[in-house]
Design a protein around this motif. Structure first.
Motif, PDB file in Angstrom:
ATOM      1  N   VAL A 101      17.158  13.395  41.655  1.00 29.28           N
ATOM      2  CA  VAL A 101      15.924  14.142  41.917  1.00 29.28           C
ATOM      3  C   VAL A 101      14.789  13.610  41.049  1.00 29.28           C
ATOM      4  N   PHE A 102      15.086  13.358  39.773  1.00 29.39           N
ATOM      5  CA  PHE A 102      14.060  12.824  38.871  1.00 29.39           C
ATOM      6  C   PHE A 102      13.493  11.510  39.411  1.00 29.39           C
ATOM      7  N   GLY A 103      14.357  10.615  39.853  1.00 28.81           N
ATOM      8  CA  GLY A 103      13.890   9.340  40.385  1.00 28.81           C
ATOM      9  C   GLY A 103      13.012   9.507  41.606  1.00 28.81           C
ATOM     10  N   LEU A 104      13.410  10.414  42.505  1.00 34.23           N
ATOM     11  CA  LEU A 104      12.622  10.653  43.717  1.00 34.23           C
ATOM     12  C   LEU A 104      11.270  11.279  43.384  1.00 34.23           C
ATOM     13  N   LEU A 105      11.276  12.285  42.503  1.00 35.38           N
ATOM     14  CA  LEU A 105      10.016  12.954  42.149  1.00 35.38           C
ATOM     15  C   LEU A 105       9.074  12.017  41.398  1.00 35.38           C
ATOM     16  N   PHE A 106       9.621  11.224  40.503  1.00 30.49           N
ATOM     17  CA  PHE A 106       8.806  10.274  39.753  1.00 30.49           C
ATOM     18  C   PHE A 106       8.176   9.251  40.694  1.00 30.49           C
ATOM     19  N   THR A 107       8.963   8.760  41.640  1.00 26.14           N
ATOM     20  CA  THR A 107       8.442   7.807  42.614  1.00 26.14           C
ATOM     21  C   THR A 107       7.397   8.458  43.506  1.00 26.14           C
ATOM     22  N   PHE A 108       7.672   9.686  43.955  1.00 29.39           N
ATOM     23  CA  PHE A 108       6.718  10.408  44.799  1.00 29.39           C
ATOM     24  C   PHE A 108       5.395  10.621  44.069  1.00 29.39           C
ATOM     25  N   LEU A 109       5.471  10.973  42.793  1.00 26.53           N
ATOM     26  CA  LEU A 109       4.252  11.162  42.003  1.00 26.53           C
ATOM     27  C   LEU A 109       3.440   9.878  41.930  1.00 26.53           C
ATOM     28  N   LEU A 110       4.086   8.757  41.680  1.00 28.30           N
ATOM     29  CA  LEU A 110       3.380   7.483  41.609  1.00 28.30           C
ATOM     30  C   LEU A 110       2.769   7.096  42.946  1.00 28.30           C
ATOM     31  N   GLN A 112       1.222   8.917  44.901  1.00 25.94           N
ATOM     32  CA  GLN A 112       0.037   9.722  45.203  1.00 25.94           C
ATOM     33  C   GLN A 112      -1.262   9.069  44.740  1.00 25.94           C
ATOM     34  N   PHE A 113      -1.164   7.988  43.986  1.00 22.70           N
ATOM     35  CA  PHE A 113      -2.352   7.313  43.467  1.00 22.70           C
ATOM     36  C   PHE A 113      -2.333   5.858  43.928  1.00 22.70           C
ATOM     37  N   PRO A 114      -3.426   5.370  44.477  1.00 18.92           N
ATOM     38  CA  PRO A 114      -3.436   4.034  45.097  1.00 18.92           C
ATOM     39  C   PRO A 114      -2.910   2.929  44.174  1.00 18.92           C
ATOM     40  N   TYR A 115      -3.327   2.931  42.917  1.00 17.97           N
ATOM     41  CA  TYR A 115      -2.928   1.845  42.014  1.00 17.97           C
ATOM     42  C   TYR A 115      -1.422   1.861  41.770  1.00 17.97           C
ATOM     43  N   THR A 116      -0.895   3.027  41.364  1.00 14.13           N
ATOM     44  CA  THR A 116       0.539   3.115  41.095  1.00 14.13           C
ATOM     45  C   THR A 116       1.359   3.038  42.380  1.00 14.13           C
ATOM     46  N   ALA A 117       0.777   3.459  43.501  1.00 12.75           N
ATOM     47  CA  ALA A 117       1.482   3.329  44.782  1.00 12.75           C
ATOM     48  C   ALA A 117       1.716   1.859  45.110  1.00 12.75           C
ATOM     49  N   ASN A 118       0.765   1.006  44.764  1.00 17.23           N
ATOM     50  CA  ASN A 118       0.947  -0.438  44.974  1.00 17.23           C
ATOM     51  C   ASN A 118       2.077  -0.985  44.105  1.00 17.23           C
ATOM     52  N   VAL A 119       2.185  -0.469  42.888  1.00 16.95           N
ATOM     53  CA  VAL A 119       3.272  -0.889  42.001  1.00 16.95           C
ATOM     54  C   VAL A 119       4.618  -0.498  42.592  1.00 16.95           C
ATOM     55  N   VAL A 120       4.706   0.733  43.100  1.00 17.01           N
ATOM     56  CA  VAL A 120       5.948   1.215  43.700  1.00 17.01           C
ATOM     57  C   VAL A 120       6.317   0.377  44.918  1.00 17.01           C
ATOM     58  N   ALA A 122       5.385  -2.677  45.662  1.00 15.59           N
ATOM     59  CA  ALA A 122       5.722  -4.045  45.277  1.00 15.59           C
ATOM     60  C   ALA A 122       7.101  -4.126  44.623  1.00 15.59           C
ATOM     61  N   SER A 123       7.542  -3.046  43.996  1.00 17.55           N
ATOM     62  CA  SER A 123       8.851  -3.036  43.351  1.00 17.55           C
ATOM     63  C   SER A 123       9.987  -3.044  44.366  1.00 17.55           C
ATOM     64  N   ALA A 124       9.748  -2.456  45.541  1.00 15.59           N
ATOM     65  CA  ALA A 124      10.712  -2.482  46.655  1.00 15.59           C
ATOM     66  C   ALA A 124      12.109  -2.052  46.217  1.00 15.59           C
ATOM     67  N   LEU A 125      12.218  -0.855  45.650  1.00 11.57           N
ATOM     68  CA  LEU A 125      13.488  -0.387  45.115  1.00 11.57           C
ATOM     69  C   LEU A 125      14.358   0.353  46.121  1.00 11.57           C
ATOM     70  N   ASP A 126      13.786   0.762  47.239  1.00 14.62           N
ATOM     71  CA  ASP A 126      14.522   1.603  48.170  1.00 14.62           C
ATOM     72  C   ASP A 126      15.809   0.923  48.632  1.00 14.62           C
ATOM     73  N   GLN A 127      16.947   1.616  48.471  1.00 11.32           N
ATOM     74  CA  GLN A 127      18.237   1.021  48.807  1.00 11.32           C
ATOM     75  C   GLN A 127      18.438   0.858  50.307  1.00 11.32           C
ATOM     76  N   GLY A 129      15.965  -0.156  52.215  1.00 11.14           N
ATOM     77  CA  GLY A 129      15.006  -1.165  52.642  1.00 11.14           C
ATOM     78  C   GLY A 129      13.750  -0.615  53.277  1.00 11.14           C
ATOM     79  N   ASP A 130      13.552   0.694  53.181  1.00  9.91           N
ATOM     80  CA  ASP A 130      12.361   1.330  53.755  1.00  9.91           C
ATOM     81  C   ASP A 130      11.464   1.764  52.603  1.00  9.91           C
ATOM     82  N   ASN A 131      10.447   0.969  52.307  1.00  4.96           N
ATOM     83  CA  ASN A 131       9.597   1.228  51.151  1.00  4.96           C
ATOM     84  C   ASN A 131       8.289   1.922  51.504  1.00  4.96           C
ATOM     85  N   ARG A 132       8.297   2.621  52.627  1.00  3.23           N
ATOM     86  CA  ARG A 132       7.133   3.438  52.979  1.00  3.23           C
ATOM     87  C   ARG A 132       7.011   4.617  52.008  1.00  3.23           C
ATOM     88  N   PRO A 133       5.823   5.234  51.932  1.00  5.77           N
ATOM     89  CA  PRO A 133       5.691   6.454  51.123  1.00  5.77           C
ATOM     90  C   PRO A 133       6.664   7.516  51.607  1.00  5.77           C
TER      91      PRO A 133
END
Length: 369
Positions: A101-110, A112-120, A122-127, A129-133
């Motif tokens: 839950v912490f990982g999902l909420l932390f990612t969701f929070l990031l 919400q902001f254009p700059y950090t959303a780009n970081v998320v 670009a990291s492409a962590l989704d297991q 393979g779907d890196n949409r918001p």
């Protein structure tokens, strides 16, 4: 269990978990390193060093953790089975869902902001393979990620460990009654397995079983055996890791003719690494366990395990985006970002443990007090 063996377990538990930061913190173009992974970018000092460390020298850690877990679980298997399972549910499954839950909420929070959303992105962590918001993925997709494919991908270890504990009576019976069939069978699975079944890691099954076997046979693991050669083990451990690293840059990617030798060398280096580290680090262990700062930091092993991903990959991607003008920036990021992340995790854990100890206890399954 002797005090020296207990110290050894505590030392390696912390070190193996702390080193996860350098296993998960590489910044190669190949974003997922498996035993058979090749590297499709030029061979440089930076790329060689990162692959050598992340997919070579440090790969002994998880097998060693499974061995320690098997040994410790077997030590206390005189307790009623239901009590043991209930206890492991509290110490493994509940923290699994909390950190997922912490990982999902932390990612969701990031997101919400254009700059950090780009970081998320670009990291492409989704297991999956779907890196949409996450707002585009929907509740069903989020539930699947929460339970089966957490963004905190390191959690597979504690889920697998829980299932080993759940099936422990069968594993114990096989280890005691059929050791010369079960152990070679699981060893073969460890050596040849590329894809594991859901919740079962065949590579981990062998080492967990070995830990149980060592404890049940009262086999001494404190003193170096007479037949063991530390020098030879280190040569094999380091040498095989070097050879495999060079091969990863030269072999053709995504073909069995490349995968097979890489897997064989990888598994052999893991075995040599476990032996070399376990029997060759006694003086190092003695020095560290006498240091107050190390004993303090080692109390946060599980918290580091739960928190370092997805935090580390996001910080690494952000650091790479902002340091590209610096010479050897990828190497510098690899050396510094994991260390900084470890320090932050220890600091965050210490704050939680001091001010909200009950919350910290639930998040860590009661560990670290």
């Amino acid at each position: 269990m002797t005090r020296s063996l207990s110290q050894k377990f505590r030392f390696f538990t912390f070190v193996c978990i702390a080193l996860l930061a350098y296993v998960h913190g590489y910044n190669l173009n190949e974003t997922y390193l498996a035993p058979y992974s090749t590297v499709e970018e030029p061979l440089t000092f930076t790329t060689f060093f990162e692959y050598f460390v992340a997919n070579g020298l440090l790969r002994f850690r998880i097998p060693m953790l499974f061995m320690i877990s098997g040994y410790l679980y077997a030590t206390y298997d005189h307790r009623p089975y239901k009590q043991q399972v209930k206890n492991r549910f509290r110490t493994l499954i509940i923290p699994y869902f909390i950190w997922s839950v912490f990982g999902l909420l932390f990612t969701f929070l990031l997101q919400q902001f254009p700059y950090t959303a780009n970081v998320v992105a670009a990291s492409a962590l989704d297991q999956l393979g779907d890196n949409r918001p996450y707002t585009s993925i929907g509740w069903a997709g989020m539930l699947e990620r929460l339970i089966f494919r957490p963004i905190a991908y390191q959690l597979w270890f504690i889920l697998t460990l829980f299932f080993f504990n759940l099936f422990y009576p069968a594993i114990r019976w096989l280890v005691i009654k059929l050791p010369y069939i079960w152990l070679p069978f699981t060893f073969i699975l460890f050596f040849i397995t590329v894809v594991n079944l859901p919740f079962i890691d065949f590579r981990g099954l062998f080492f967990f079983s070995v830990g149980v076997w060592i404890q049940k046979r009262n086999f001494s693991i404190e003193a170096e055996p007479k037949w063991f050669s530390l020098g030879l083990a280190l040569i094999l451990f380091i040498g095989l890791s070097v050879v495999k690293t060079f091969m990863a840059f030269e072999l053709e990617p995504n073909v069995w003719s490349s995968w097979i030798p890489l897997i064989i060398i990888y598994q052999a280096s893991v075995l040599a690494g476990i032996m070399a580290m376990w029997f060759g680090a006694d003086k190092v262990i003695k020095w560290f366990t006498q240091k107050e700062w190390f004993n303090y930091a080692s109390g946060f092993s599980f918290f580091i395990f739960g928190m370092h991903v997805p935090l580390l990959p996001y910080v690494m991607k952000w650091a790479l985006m902002n340091t590209s003008m610096i010479t050897y920036y990828r190497l510098l990021c690899y050396l510094l970002v994991p260390f900084i992340t470890l320090c932050f995790c220890i600091w965050a854990g210490s704050v939680l443990r001091r001010f909200v100890p009950k919350v910290y206890a639930v998040m860590t399954g009661g560990r670290g007090f």
